[in-house]
Scaffold this motif. Sequence first.
Motif, PDB file in Angstrom:
ATOM      1  N   VAL A 299       7.179  -8.176  15.832  1.00  0.00           N
ATOM      2  CA  VAL A 299       6.870  -7.060  14.935  1.00  0.00           C
ATOM      3  C   VAL A 299       7.593  -7.232  13.608  1.00  0.00           C
ATOM      4  N   ILE A 300       8.886  -7.567  13.679  1.00  0.00           N
ATOM      5  CA  ILE A 300       9.689  -7.722  12.461  1.00  0.00           C
ATOM      6  C   ILE A 300       9.139  -8.841  11.590  1.00  0.00           C
ATOM      7  N   TYR A 301       8.857  -9.989  12.203  1.00  0.00           N
ATOM      8  CA  TYR A 301       8.403 -11.128  11.407  1.00  0.00           C
ATOM      9  C   TYR A 301       6.981 -10.946  10.898  1.00  0.00           C
ATOM     10  N   SER A 302       6.164 -10.184  11.610  1.00  0.00           N
ATOM     11  CA  SER A 302       4.811  -9.918  11.108  1.00  0.00           C
ATOM     12  C   SER A 302       4.829  -8.918   9.962  1.00  0.00           C
ATOM     13  N   VAL A 303       5.843  -8.058   9.913  1.00  0.00           N
ATOM     14  CA  VAL A 303       5.956  -7.070   8.838  1.00  0.00           C
ATOM     15  C   VAL A 303       6.651  -7.663   7.615  1.00  0.00           C
ATOM     16  N   LYS A 304       7.743  -8.411   7.841  1.00  0.00           N
ATOM     17  CA  LYS A 304       8.580  -8.868   6.737  1.00  0.00           C
ATOM     18  C   LYS A 304       8.165 -10.218   6.164  1.00  0.00           C
ATOM     19  N   THR A 305       7.425 -11.029   6.921  1.00  0.00           N
ATOM     20  CA  THR A 305       7.047 -12.363   6.456  1.00  0.00           C
ATOM     21  C   THR A 305       5.564 -12.371   6.116  1.00  0.00           C
ATOM     22  N   ASN A 306       5.255 -12.573   4.851  1.00  0.00           N
ATOM     23  CA  ASN A 306       3.879 -12.438   4.377  1.00  0.00           C
ATOM     24  C   ASN A 306       2.936 -13.421   5.065  1.00  0.00           C
ATOM     25  N   GLN A 307       3.360 -14.681   5.241  1.00  0.00           N
ATOM     26  CA  GLN A 307       2.479 -15.679   5.844  1.00  0.00           C
ATOM     27  C   GLN A 307       2.141 -15.332   7.283  1.00  0.00           C
ATOM     28  N   ILE A 308       3.130 -14.842   8.039  1.00  0.00           N
ATOM     29  CA  ILE A 308       2.873 -14.442   9.429  1.00  0.00           C
ATOM     30  C   ILE A 308       1.990 -13.201   9.456  1.00  0.00           C
ATOM     31  N   ARG A 309       2.238 -12.266   8.531  1.00  0.00           N
ATOM     32  CA  ARG A 309       1.409 -11.063   8.464  1.00  0.00           C
ATOM     33  C   ARG A 309      -0.048 -11.418   8.177  1.00  0.00           C
ATOM     34  N   GLN A 310      -0.266 -12.338   7.249  1.00  0.00           N
ATOM     35  CA  GLN A 310      -1.634 -12.764   6.943  1.00  0.00           C
ATOM     36  C   GLN A 310      -2.283 -13.445   8.145  1.00  0.00           C
ATOM     37  N   GLY A 311      -1.465 -14.187   8.900  1.00  0.00           N
ATOM     38  CA  GLY A 311      -2.001 -14.815  10.109  1.00  0.00           C
ATOM     39  C   GLY A 311      -2.436 -13.796  11.142  1.00  0.00           C
ATOM     40  N   PHE A 312      -1.638 -12.737  11.323  1.00  0.00           N
ATOM     41  CA  PHE A 312      -2.023 -11.665  12.237  1.00  0.00           C
ATOM     42  C   PHE A 312      -3.309 -10.996  11.765  1.00  0.00           C
ATOM     43  N   LEU A 313      -3.412 -10.753  10.459  1.00  0.00           N
ATOM     44  CA  LEU A 313      -4.617 -10.107   9.924  1.00  0.00           C
ATOM     45  C   LEU A 313      -5.845 -10.977  10.116  1.00  0.00           C
ATOM     46  N   ARG A 314      -5.700 -12.289   9.980  1.00  0.00           N
ATOM     47  CA  ARG A 314      -6.832 -13.192  10.193  1.00  0.00           C
ATOM     48  C   ARG A 314      -7.327 -13.125  11.622  1.00  0.00           C
ATOM     49  N   ILE A 315      -6.379 -12.947  12.560  1.00  0.00           N
ATOM     50  CA  ILE A 315      -6.772 -12.862  13.976  1.00  0.00           C
ATOM     51  C   ILE A 315      -7.377 -11.499  14.306  1.00  0.00           C
ATOM     52  N   LEU A 316      -6.758 -10.415  13.787  1.00  0.00           N
ATOM     53  CA  LEU A 316      -7.211  -9.064  14.114  1.00  0.00           C
ATOM     54  C   LEU A 316      -8.505  -8.708  13.398  1.00  0.00           C
ATOM     55  N   ALA A 317      -8.648  -9.137  12.141  1.00  0.00           N
ATOM     56  CA  ALA A 317      -9.842  -8.785  11.365  1.00  0.00           C
ATOM     57  C   ALA A 317     -10.319 -10.014  10.591  1.00  0.00           C
ATOM     58  N   PRO A 318     -10.883 -11.005  11.299  1.00  0.00           N
ATOM     59  CA  PRO A 318     -11.234 -12.256  10.622  1.00  0.00           C
ATOM     60  C   PRO A 318     -12.294 -12.087   9.550  1.00  0.00           C
ATOM     61  N   LYS A 319     -13.289 -11.237   9.798  1.00  0.00           N
ATOM     62  CA  LYS A 319     -14.364 -11.056   8.813  1.00  0.00           C
ATOM     63  C   LYS A 319     -13.825 -10.391   7.557  1.00  0.00           C
ATOM     64  N   ARG A 320     -13.017  -9.333   7.733  1.00  0.00           N
ATOM     65  CA  ARG A 320     -12.465  -8.624   6.588  1.00  0.00           C
ATOM     66  C   ARG A 320     -11.550  -9.538   5.787  1.00  0.00           C
ATOM     67  N   THR A 321     -10.787 -10.374   6.485  1.00  0.00           N
ATOM     68  CA  THR A 321      -9.895 -11.290   5.791  1.00  0.00           C
ATOM     69  C   THR A 321     -10.683 -12.321   4.992  1.00  0.00           C
ATOM     70  N   ARG A 322     -11.772 -12.826   5.595  1.00  0.00           N
ATOM     71  CA  ARG A 322     -12.591 -13.804   4.871  1.00  0.00           C
ATOM     72  C   ARG A 322     -13.239 -13.174   3.644  1.00  0.00           C
ATOM     73  N   ILE A 323     -13.702 -11.925   3.797  1.00  0.00           N
ATOM     74  CA  ILE A 323     -14.307 -11.231   2.658  1.00  0.00           C
ATOM     75  C   ILE A 323     -13.275 -11.017   1.563  1.00  0.00           C
ATOM     76  N   SER A 324     -12.050 -10.608   1.975  1.00  0.00           N
ATOM     77  CA  SER A 324     -10.985 -10.382   0.994  1.00  0.00           C
ATOM     78  C   SER A 324     -10.636 -11.668   0.261  1.00  0.00           C
ATOM     79  N   ASN A 325     -10.554 -12.791   1.023  1.00  0.00           N
ATOM     80  CA  ASN A 325     -10.240 -14.071   0.390  1.00  0.00           C
ATOM     81  C   ASN A 325     -11.358 -14.510  -0.551  1.00  0.00           C
TER      82      ASN A 325
END
Length: 345
Positions: A299-325
């Motif tokens: 939880v801490i590393y997904s909140v405080k580390t941007n790269q890990i947070r983006q990785g979690f977002l890609r897994i949880l919402a891959p379509k939204r992340t691709r659209i955002s990118n």
Amino acid sequence: MATWDTLLTGSNSSTKQFVSFYLTGIPGYENVNHFISIPFCVCYLIGIVGNCTILHIIHTDKSLHEPMYYFLAMLSLTDMGMSFSTLPTVLKILWFDAREIEVNACVAQMYFIHTFSLMESAVLLAMAFDRYVAICDPLRYCSKLTPQRIIYIGIFIIIRCSIVLPVILVRIPTFPFCHSHVLSHSFCLHQEVIQLACADISFNILYGLFVVAFYWGVDSLGILLSYAFILHSVLGIASQRGKLKALNTCASHICAVLILYVPMIGLSLVHRFAKHSSPIVHITMANIYLLVPPVLNPVIYSVKTNQIRQGFLRILAPKRTRISNTMEEFSGTVKKISYQAIRSD
């Protein structure tokens, strides 16, 4: 027929043949074990899934193949080891009220619990050294922490922490246990099991103190020294923004250190100075010590580390992340075209 009391406290001749201990769930709440198991299952699920996700993100994202994230992968592996060390007995008690555990299985569980605890402390020390080099000597960061050296550090941590405990644990099955065989936790801890032995346990106590001083003591001292040098270097940065940026890179690691060492110190103090306090206190502190780090670290590393947070977002919402990118790329292209058009005019 032997009664429960005689099985637990019987004579010296009978206890030499006794090869089992009895674990304890939450005293006084045995009737609601199934409901109590829900938060435990949630904690184990968050810890295991969260750490597996971090490992997957680091493995699949080549931009994260850097020393900091390799050490984070080591931390996730040790967290998973801590979770799997206690999960079988905790869930057996809460789901099936299966409290009995053979002495050899108890020793094996002690080995994995304490070994992974030592490994977690050693990994946090390695991560502190990583932050020290990144902040205090950034120009030589890549040359000092090469992939080969990181592998050597990982191997050294495994060897250092895995060979120290068998010296005292192999003696436990040979001890006679003439006291109660009921343990006060849902898992086996060395400091509790040896207190039930009717034998000379001075070597186990002294060796245990040596392990605490030489391993956790040295690791914690190394972490403190690393952050003393880091703080000295940060104070030398002229801009306030630069200071905050440097400290922000250490925030996740500082939180990981606190959530391991604070419960560990609390559990040691409870065992040492509050032996006659409510069993709920002992059980709560032990569960916090072994359950909280594997749950909170992802939880801490997904909140405080941007790269890990983006990785979690890609897994949880891959379509939204691709659209955002895609939108970001489109916006960048538009800005580039506009800038070129302005320059041509």
